[in-house]
Design a protein around this motif. Sequence first.
Motif, short mmCIF file in Angstrom:
data_model
loop_
_atom_site.label_atom_id
_atom_site.label_comp_id
_atom_site.label_asym_id
_atom_site.label_seq_id
_atom_site.Cartn_x
_atom_site.Cartn_y
_atom_site.Cartn_z
N ASP A 148 0.43 -1.43 -0.01
CA ASP A 148 0.31 -0.26 -0.40
C ASP A 148 0.83 0.95 -0.56
OD1 ASP A 148 1.67 -0.13 2.96
OD2 ASP A 148 -0.64 0.10 3.84
N ARG A 149 1.93 1.55 0.30
CA ARG A 149 2.82 1.96 -0.51
C ARG A 149 3.24 2.92 0.94
NH1 ARG A 149 0.92 1.88 -5.13
NH2 ARG A 149 2.26 2.02 -6.87
N GLN A 191 6.80 4.01 -11.42
CA GLN A 191 7.36 2.67 -12.13
C GLN A 191 7.82 1.94 -11.41
OE1 GLN A 191 8.52 4.18 -16.02
NE2 GLN A 191 6.16 5.00 -16.41
N ALA A 192 9.21 2.30 -11.07
CA ALA A 192 10.02 1.59 -10.44
C ALA A 192 9.17 0.18 -9.31
CB ALA A 192 11.22 1.92 -9.85
N PHE A 193 8.49 0.90 -8.96
CA PHE A 193 7.34 0.56 -7.41
C PHE A 193 6.91 -0.91 -7.80
CE2 PHE A 193 4.55 0.05 -4.41
CZ PHE A 193 5.44 -0.02 -3.18
N LEU A 197 6.83 -4.75 -7.50
CA LEU A 197 6.08 -5.39 -6.67
C LEU A 197 5.20 -7.01 -7.75
CD1 LEU A 197 3.13 -2.39 -6.04
CD2 LEU A 197 4.55 -4.38 -4.38
N GLN A 198 5.78 -6.59 -9.26
CA GLN A 198 5.52 -7.80 -10.04
C GLN A 198 7.00 -8.90 -9.60
OE1 GLN A 198 2.34 -8.28 -11.75
NE2 GLN A 198 2.20 -5.95 -10.20
N TYR A 221 14.99 -1.30 -6.57
CA TYR A 221 13.78 -1.69 -5.79
C TYR A 221 13.62 -3.11 -5.96
CZ TYR A 221 11.88 3.40 -6.10
OH TYR A 221 12.24 4.20 -5.68
N PHE A 222 13.00 -4.08 -5.16
CA PHE A 222 13.13 -5.28 -4.90
C PHE A 222 12.38 -6.37 -4.20
CE2 PHE A 222 16.86 -4.36 -2.08
CZ PHE A 222 16.27 -5.44 -1.30
N PRO A 223 11.41 -7.33 -4.68
CA PRO A 223 10.30 -7.36 -3.56
C PRO A 223 10.66 -8.36 -2.44
CG PRO A 223 10.65 -9.09 -5.67
CD PRO A 223 12.19 -7.64 -6.27
N VAL A 224 10.19 -7.94 -1.59
CA VAL A 224 10.47 -9.18 0.01
C VAL A 224 9.44 -9.72 0.00
CG1 VAL A 224 10.81 -8.81 2.34
CG2 VAL A 224 11.91 -7.07 0.87
N HIS A 225 9.83 -11.29 -0.10
CA HIS A 225 8.02 -12.82 0.70
C HIS A 225 9.27 -12.98 1.53
CE1 HIS A 225 8.33 -12.01 -3.63
NE2 HIS A 225 7.33 -12.24 -3.99
N ASP A 226 7.72 -13.01 2.20
CA ASP A 226 7.64 -14.38 3.92
C ASP A 226 8.71 -15.96 3.69
OD1 ASP A 226 5.63 -15.86 3.26
OD2 ASP A 226 4.40 -14.76 4.33
#
Length: 449
Positions: A148-149, A191-193, A197-198, A221-226
Amino acid sequence: KNTEEIILQIKKTNHIIDNNPDGFLIVDGNWRITRVNKMFEDAVGQCCDKIIGQNFLHFFINNTGPHSALATLEQAMQNQKPVHFEWYYPPRQIWFEVNGYTSGDDLVLTFRNISEQKATADQIRQSERRLHAVIQSTPDTFFLIGPDRRLISFNERACRGVKRLFNRDLQAGDDIRTYIFDDNDARVCAQAFEKALQGERVQIEREVRTNGQTNWYWMTYFPVHDIDGQLLGVALNSTNINNLKFFEAEILRVNARFQLVAQATQDAIYDWNIELDEIRWYGAFYNMFGYPEQAVGASLEWWANRLHPDDQTRVLASLYNALDHQHAHWLMEYRFRCGDNSYKLVYERGYILYTGTGAPTRMIGALQDMQQLKEHESKITAQNEQLRAIAFAQSHEVRRPLANILGLLKCLNQAELSPENQEIVAMLEQTSTELDTVIRKIIDKTAET
């Protein structure tokens, strides 16, 4: 019939208790253990005969020491209310999740082994502490942003950066879009965000101008997962690259000066990266040897293959010897093949750089066209020969009449002359002798050269 039903019901109950995956225990109103199942026996490492009849509180105290759960159990018996707590059993190093239920005067307890969950939780806490330490110690600015930023977490450097640039205190829950500078900045960051997210890893270079100063940042920017693979958000790592930009500009200025020097000189300048075996040619190389730029190779092999066959072994042996013995300078004269398959005589001067361990890493040098110099030397030699011949011939031509004059003066010395004429003849004879000496020296010098 009623007795049989009761017996059957008891058997079913015992079967359920004995096959329960959790430990099972019943104590009476006097805290005497009256029933345990096999799972509890295995968990505590004692057989049923040694457990039944013991005072549970004593058993509990003897194996765990004073524990706040004892008061909880006593209160459960008094108030007839369910209880829930965790219990560590040191003899077996096991953590149990204990649930207690009252049944009349009895207390029913179930014990579930949660040692693995506790160990996992400890590992997670340790990982979180290490991650927190890494994030706080990094020299970069770090943000963890939810889908949600809104900010989830950040490091101290991020707080200082936001305070300096926006004069605001950074807070968890802040909308990251608050910290933008203009519409273009908002568009690029958005755009980077979205790409992060993708699932993409996005890197952008960002120029920030505030208070009359320009700062450059490299943002990742890079995604983070549990651990279950669910997306937690996007991590943003921002690195100040002002120094890098300064050095890039300085390198461009140095390269520009180098190019000007290379264009100004008539020598063919080169830069050989020995570790990568890459040679870059500058200056007059292409005009000197008549090669189009696209036909020139970038390896040492390309250069070595164009050495004259009679020079190749000697030149390469000398070069490798200089590298092996860590010579700072290398000088060599050899013939190099031109684009039209003719050969030019060149004189090469190279300066070699080494690493701290003595390995050669770079060589910078220049090739001087010796062909014109040799031609000039030949012309000078020919001209010297001509001058020598002229000087020799002219000196003899001059000396011949001088010899006649000296002969006449000798005859006059034998005649009777007045004192005045004798003085004149003596002066003429001395002058002629000096001139003869000069001519003889010219002849001797001509013969020497």
